[in-house]
Design a protein around this motif. Structure first.
Motif, PDB file in Angstrom:
ATOM      1  N   HIS A 221       7.705 -14.866  31.887  1.00  0.00           N
ATOM      2  CA  HIS A 221       6.427 -14.165  31.722  1.00  0.00           C
ATOM      3  C   HIS A 221       6.603 -12.665  31.514  1.00  0.00           C
ATOM      4  N   ILE A 222       7.820 -12.173  31.691  1.00  0.00           N
ATOM      5  CA  ILE A 222       8.078 -10.737  31.530  1.00  0.00           C
ATOM      6  C   ILE A 222       8.721 -10.450  30.185  1.00  0.00           C
ATOM      7  N   LEU A 223       9.759 -11.236  29.846  1.00  0.00           N
ATOM      8  CA  LEU A 223      10.548 -10.955  28.652  1.00  0.00           C
ATOM      9  C   LEU A 223      10.317 -11.950  27.520  1.00  0.00           C
TER      10      LEU A 223
ATOM     11  N   ALA B 142       4.014  -4.749  28.529  1.00  0.00           N
ATOM     12  CA  ALA B 142       3.742  -5.682  27.434  1.00  0.00           C
ATOM     13  C   ALA B 142       3.606  -7.090  27.993  1.00  0.00           C
ATOM     14  N   PRO B 143       2.502  -7.374  28.689  1.00  0.00           N
ATOM     15  CA  PRO B 143       2.324  -8.705  29.277  1.00  0.00           C
ATOM     16  C   PRO B 143       2.167  -9.768  28.195  1.00  0.00           C
ATOM     17  N   PRO B 144       2.364 -11.037  28.547  1.00  0.00           N
ATOM     18  CA  PRO B 144       2.228 -12.116  27.563  1.00  0.00           C
ATOM     19  C   PRO B 144       0.893 -12.052  26.834  1.00  0.00           C
TER      20      PRO B 144
ATOM     21  N   TYR C 266       1.414  -8.576  22.702  1.00  0.00           N
ATOM     22  CA  TYR C 266       2.229  -8.094  21.586  1.00  0.00           C
ATOM     23  C   TYR C 266       2.286  -9.152  20.493  1.00  0.00           C
ATOM     24  N   ASP C 267       2.621  -8.715  19.295  1.00  0.00           N
ATOM     25  CA  ASP C 267       2.705  -9.651  18.174  1.00  0.00           C
ATOM     26  C   ASP C 267       4.083  -9.676  17.520  1.00  0.00           C
ATOM     27  N   GLN C 268       5.032  -8.882  18.043  1.00  0.00           N
ATOM     28  CA  GLN C 268       6.352  -8.824  17.435  1.00  0.00           C
ATOM     29  C   GLN C 268       7.357  -8.265  18.435  1.00  0.00           C
ATOM     30  N   VAL C 269       8.577  -8.814  18.417  1.00  0.00           N
ATOM     31  CA  VAL C 269       9.684  -8.261  19.191  1.00  0.00           C
ATOM     32  C   VAL C 269      10.781  -7.872  18.207  1.00  0.00           C
ATOM     33  N   VAL C 270      11.222  -6.634  18.259  1.00  0.00           N
ATOM     34  CA  VAL C 270      12.231  -6.101  17.349  1.00  0.00           C
ATOM     35  C   VAL C 270      13.458  -5.708  18.156  1.00  0.00           C
TER      36      VAL C 270
END
Length: 419
Positions: A189-191, A349-351, A354-358
């Motif tokens: 739930h964090i990462l 950035a909780p679940p 966000y819409d993207q992880v870079v």
């Protein structure tokens, strides 16, 4: 307006309370400062309890915020091993466990949080542990060393930060470790799943066994000793000790009994405070784990259970108690050390936010920075074995600027150029 005749009382003998007391004196407050803690130890920092002190790499004395003599030297009145049982807002008094009452002009609640308990049979056995206080770490350090010597098994309920740090410490002593986690990866739930899997792989390489998608239903014992645990999918794991690492709850009972506004548990819980860390009572403030503050940068109410929040929140509350203008807008920050992996995380950035992880760098070699984005704006950044980048990451978050994801992922582009 404050003067030398006033008394400021701090309830909570942790990092937030100790730093608040330090700040009151540093900012020139000449009145009485009374610091009350329900533990007998002097105020200490909690990260070493699951890191350096637990692993045996640091001595016990290194955990304390100040030398014991510092409090008398700075005219801080300490009441240790003494719980506060009630706050009377009308009389402006706090009552201690021995019946003593102390009057305050302004009050700071820095009561912290406490480990959530496993509501299952067998948790009264001697081998079931929690980790929140120095006394817990004293005991657990001895247990891990014994498990390592005897090839014993530790089962950890929960794959969060505390659970993983204790798993790393236990493997360092040579203990066998099984982590039972209800989600498909640790830190899910964090990462999220991708980066959660990175930590699963790290621990698996060091011999930790994971049992995902399950919860403990029973701790099995005999003659007061732990023998095994059962999970809700019918599995049974051998165990000589169990650590409950299923999260923490803010210690709000005192505030609730005093009629202060609280935040619903579904929204993180805690004592509701404004951006100056003032509660619904203008003479009472809250800081650290227990405070759910309106965050002026993130435009939401946020309760943060990490060291940096106590380190910075205590002084911010102290300045507000002195009548200074305070807008507590620190970017949330935490860190971990597990085996040869060091990590710092900044942002929120909780679940679903966000819409993207870079990623920038080499995720496979565990030397990279991950960014969580929404509409091309950086919400959070996590640097893994990459150092001296916290400041530019936090500046990116603060700026709210839209960034090019390709440039963000390119190590040849300085982060400073993206702001």
């Amino acid at each position: 307006m404050v003067d030398a005749d006033q008394t400021f009382v701090i309830v909570g003998g942790g990092l937030a309370g100790a730093k608040a007391a330090e700040t009151l004196r540093a900012e020139g407050f000449n009145g009485r400062v009374i610091l009350i803690g329900d533990e007998r130890d002097h105020p200490y920092e909690r990260p070493p309890l699951s890191k350096g002190y637990l692993t045996g790499k640091e001595e016990r004395d290194t955990v304390f915020v100040h030398e014991p003599a510092w409090y008398a030297q700075n005219d801080i009145e300490l009441h240790l091993g003494q719980p506060v049982t009630a706050v009377d807002r009308e009389a402006r008094t706090v009552r201690l466990g021995d019946g003593t009452t102390i009057r305050y002009d302004r009050l700071l609640l820095a009561t912290g949080s406490e480990p959530r308990r496993l509501d299952i049979p067998g948790t009264d056995l001697a081998g079931v542990h929690h980790l929140r206080r120095l006394a817990h770490a004293d005991r657990l350090r001895h247990v891990l060393a014994s498990l390592g010597r005897d090839n014993g098994h530790l089962v950890i309920a929960g794959g969060g930060w505390i659970g993983l740090e204790v798993a790393a410490a236990a493997r360092g002593y040579g203990a066998e470790v099984t982590v039972v986690e209800s989600e498909p990866t640790p830190l899910h739930h964090i990462l999220g799943p991708e980066l959660g899997q990175l930590f699963a792989d790290l621990h698996a390489e060091h011999g930790v066994r994971f049992h995902f998608g399950a919860r403990l239903t029973e701790v099995i014992g005999q003659d007061g000793m732990v023998l095994a645990v059962r999970t809700d999918d019918g599995e049974e794991h051998p165990a000589h000790a169990v650590l409950a690492a299923v999260g923490a709850a803010p210690r709000t009972a005192l505030a609730e009994a005093a009629g202060l506004d609280l935040v619903d548990r579904a929204h993180g819980g805690g004592v509701a405070v404004d951006e100056s860390l003032r509660t619904s009572d203008p003479e009472i403030f809250a800081a650290g784990d227990v405070a759910a503050a309106h965050h002026p940068l993130l435009h939401t109410r946020l309760r943060v259970e990490h060291w940096a929040n106590a380190l910075n929140g205590g002084p911010a509350a102290a300045r507000a108690m002195l009548g200074r203008s305070v807008s507590y807008d620190r970017v949330p920050y935490f860190f971990t050390d597990q085996y040869d992996l060091g990590m710092e995380y900044s942002g929120w950035a909780p679940p679903g936010s966000y819409d993207q992880v870079v990623a920038r760098g080499d995720v496979g070699k565990r030397a990279f920075i991950a960014f969580w984005l929404k509409d091309r704006r950086v919400l959070a950044g996590m640097n893994v074995n990459v150092w001296d980048v916290t400041e530019p990451i936090q500046r990116l978050i603060r700026s709210g600027a839209q960034v090019d994801p390709e440039a963000l992922a390119d190590p040849s582009v300085p982060l400073e150029n993206l702001i």
